[in-house]
Design a protein around this motif. Structure first.
Motif, PDB file in Angstrom:
ATOM      1  N   ASP A   1       0.904  -1.181   0.016  1.00 21.83           N
ATOM      2  CA  ASP A   1       0.062  -0.092   0.134  1.00 21.83           C
ATOM      3  C   ASP A   1       1.036   1.137   0.088  1.00 21.83           C
ATOM      4  N   ALA A   2       0.267   2.461  -0.266  1.00 24.96           N
ATOM      5  CA  ALA A   2       0.903   3.596  -0.428  1.00 24.96           C
ATOM      6  C   ALA A   2       1.780   4.090   0.778  1.00 24.96           C
ATOM      7  N   ALA A   3       1.050   3.832   2.068  1.00 20.83           N
ATOM      8  CA  ALA A   3       1.878   4.156   3.231  1.00 20.83           C
ATOM      9  C   ALA A   3       3.028   3.208   3.398  1.00 20.83           C
ATOM     10  N   ALA A   4       3.030   2.261   3.166  1.00 18.76           N
ATOM     11  CA  ALA A   4       4.037   1.292   3.529  1.00 18.76           C
ATOM     12  C   ALA A   4       5.242   1.607   2.406  1.00 18.76           C
ATOM     13  N   ALA A   5       4.838   2.001   1.296  1.00 18.94           N
ATOM     14  CA  ALA A   5       5.661   2.053   0.199  1.00 18.94           C
ATOM     15  C   ALA A   5       6.529   3.388   0.624  1.00 18.94           C
ATOM     16  N   TRP A   6       5.543   4.624   1.049  1.00 19.36           N
ATOM     17  CA  TRP A   6       6.551   5.858   1.568  1.00 19.36           C
ATOM     18  C   TRP A   6       7.244   5.601   2.809  1.00 19.36           C
ATOM     19  N   ASP A   7       6.860   4.912   3.789  1.00 24.24           N
ATOM     20  CA  ASP A   7       7.681   4.659   4.848  1.00 24.24           C
ATOM     21  C   ASP A   7       9.085   3.610   4.409  1.00 24.24           C
ATOM     22  N   ASP A   8       8.968   2.921   3.668  1.00 26.70           N
ATOM     23  CA  ASP A   8      10.174   2.181   3.071  1.00 26.70           C
ATOM     24  C   ASP A   8      11.193   2.906   2.327  1.00 26.70           C
ATOM     25  N   LEU A   9      10.592   3.806   1.620  1.00 27.37           N
ATOM     26  CA  LEU A   9      11.392   4.879   0.876  1.00 27.37           C
ATOM     27  C   LEU A   9      11.975   5.729   1.643  1.00 27.37           C
TER      28      LEU A   9
END
Length: 205
Positions: A2-10
């Protein structure tokens, strides 16, 4: 993912480029720019951070001078917090909005540092018992003029006619046709929409 997890990883892997991510997020948070932000995140996860420095560049290229900062700072930030107080404020913001929302604190402080003078019109309760009918549009996705604050202002005008809509900031200017229809009718001849009128979101992807 999901978008939130993608941002956090980035953010966790960005290293010295983290500042570019958050600067770009200030631009990408506006709903019409969500596709640009999504593409920038996808490309950055693949190793290309370029869109955060170009498509979502902040501040943008070109002239940026205006009286807006002086007006907003005098009216809404009449007393700048000191460094240590601001860090406490930022910790509170991060607890409430840990991904994007806390960035607004630095944005507001950064544009107000160094502007001299006392506030000309500091925040205070409105008293307008004899004001004419007022059209107030309230965006559910507005990350600049929050919908709770807009509703609070509308409640202080006895003849206000609030119209909620499903888009973000400046939706009238950006082309929401429902808002333009009602806004133009009000501006041209004072016609207000019916009570309870709601405009659907048209601009968010």
């Amino acid at each position: 993912m999901d978008a939130a997890a993608a941002w956090d990883d980035l953010v966790a892997s960005a290293g010295h480029l983290t500042g570019d991510l958050f600067a770009g997020a200030l631009v990408g948070m506006n709903p019409p720019r969500w596709p640009d932000l999504a593409r920038a995140i996808a490309k950055a996860r693949a190793g290309d951070f370029g869109d955060f420095r170009t498509v979502l560049q902040y501040p943008p290229n070109g002239p940026t001078g205006s009286v807006q900062s002086a007006t907003l700072c005098h009216d809404f930030v009449p007393a700048l917090p000191g460094y240590h107080r601001f860090l406490r404020i930022e910790r509170q913001l991060k607890a409430i909005a840990p991904r994007f929302g806390w960035i607004e604190g630095r944005y507001q402080l950064g544009r107000c540092v160094g502007i001299p003078g006392e506030p000309a019109y500091p925040p205070h309760p409105l008293s307008a018992p004899h004001s004419p009918p007022v059209l107030v549009t309230i965006g559910e996705l507005d990350n600049n003029t929050g919908h709770l604050g807009a509703a609070h202002v509308a409640s202080q005008f006895p003849r206000a006619r609030p119209v909620r809509h499903g888009d973000g900031h400046a939706a009238y200017l950006l082309g929401n046709t429902c808002l333009r229809r009602h806004g133009n009718a009000y501006l041209i001849d004072g016609t207000l929409p019916a009570p309870g009128t709601v405009c659907p979101g048209e601009l968010a992807p």
